[in-house]
Design a protein around this motif. Sequence first.
Motif, PDB file in Angstrom:
ATOM      1  N   HIS A   1      -4.370   9.164  -4.860  1.00 46.34           N
ATOM      2  CA  HIS A   1      -3.408   8.124  -4.527  1.00 46.34           C
ATOM      3  C   HIS A   1      -3.989   7.340  -3.223  1.00 46.34           C
ATOM      4  O   HIS A   1      -3.632   6.152  -2.999  1.00 46.34           O
TER       5      HIS A   1
ATOM      6  N   VAL B   1       2.512   1.696  -3.505  1.00 48.02           N
ATOM      7  CA  VAL B   1       1.335   2.085  -4.672  1.00 48.02           C
ATOM      8  C   VAL B   1       0.977   3.595  -4.186  1.00 48.02           C
ATOM      9  O   VAL B   1       0.953   4.218  -5.216  1.00 48.02           O
ATOM     10  N   ARG B   2       0.716   3.829  -2.956  1.00 48.90           N
ATOM     11  CA  ARG B   2       0.441   5.156  -2.639  1.00 48.90           C
ATOM     12  C   ARG B   2       1.397   6.130  -3.020  1.00 48.90           C
ATOM     13  O   ARG B   2       0.951   7.388  -3.640  1.00 48.90           O
TER      14      ARG B   2
ATOM     15  N   ALA C   1      -4.366   2.991  -3.384  1.00 47.80           N
ATOM     16  CA  ALA C   1      -3.892   2.245  -2.547  1.00 47.80           C
ATOM     17  C   ALA C   1      -4.931   1.931  -1.366  1.00 47.80           C
ATOM     18  O   ALA C   1      -4.330   1.131  -0.433  1.00 47.80           O
TER      19      ALA C   1
ATOM     20  N   GLN D   1       0.888  -1.173  -0.104  1.00 42.19           N
ATOM     21  CA  GLN D   1       0.284  -0.039  -0.037  1.00 42.19           C
ATOM     22  C   GLN D   1       0.787   1.279  -0.005  1.00 42.19           C
ATOM     23  O   GLN D   1       0.629   2.163  -0.793  1.00 42.19           O
TER      24      GLN D   1
END
Length: 109
Positions: free
Chosen positions: A61, A31-32, A65, A28
């Motif tokens: 974002h 991805v964020r 995520a 996470q």
Amino acid sequence: YKYRATIGKKLMRLQVISASGADLTLKQVIVRETLGRLISVATCFLGYLWAFTNTNRFTFHDLAAKTMVIHADPEAAKESSFLKTIGIGFAVTTTLASVFIYSLLFTSW
């Protein structure tokens, strides 16, 4: 990712958690902070402005995520205004993004 916050978020007494309320996973965070932020910036910062259009205040974002930003201290939620938090975060982010883009475009490697 174990601290749930960047330096700016710590100063504003904010934390990032999973949308389910659980601790963040490394996936996470990646991805964020990479793909999600790239999408938010690549759309002319619409990813950040999206927070004003939905009740949960999710950015692109956050959606990518499956995360959300919360106040680390419930008392801080009473003290700080949402617009102040967004304004400072947006100003810092756009400044850093501008410096990054400038360095990519106008510096020789």
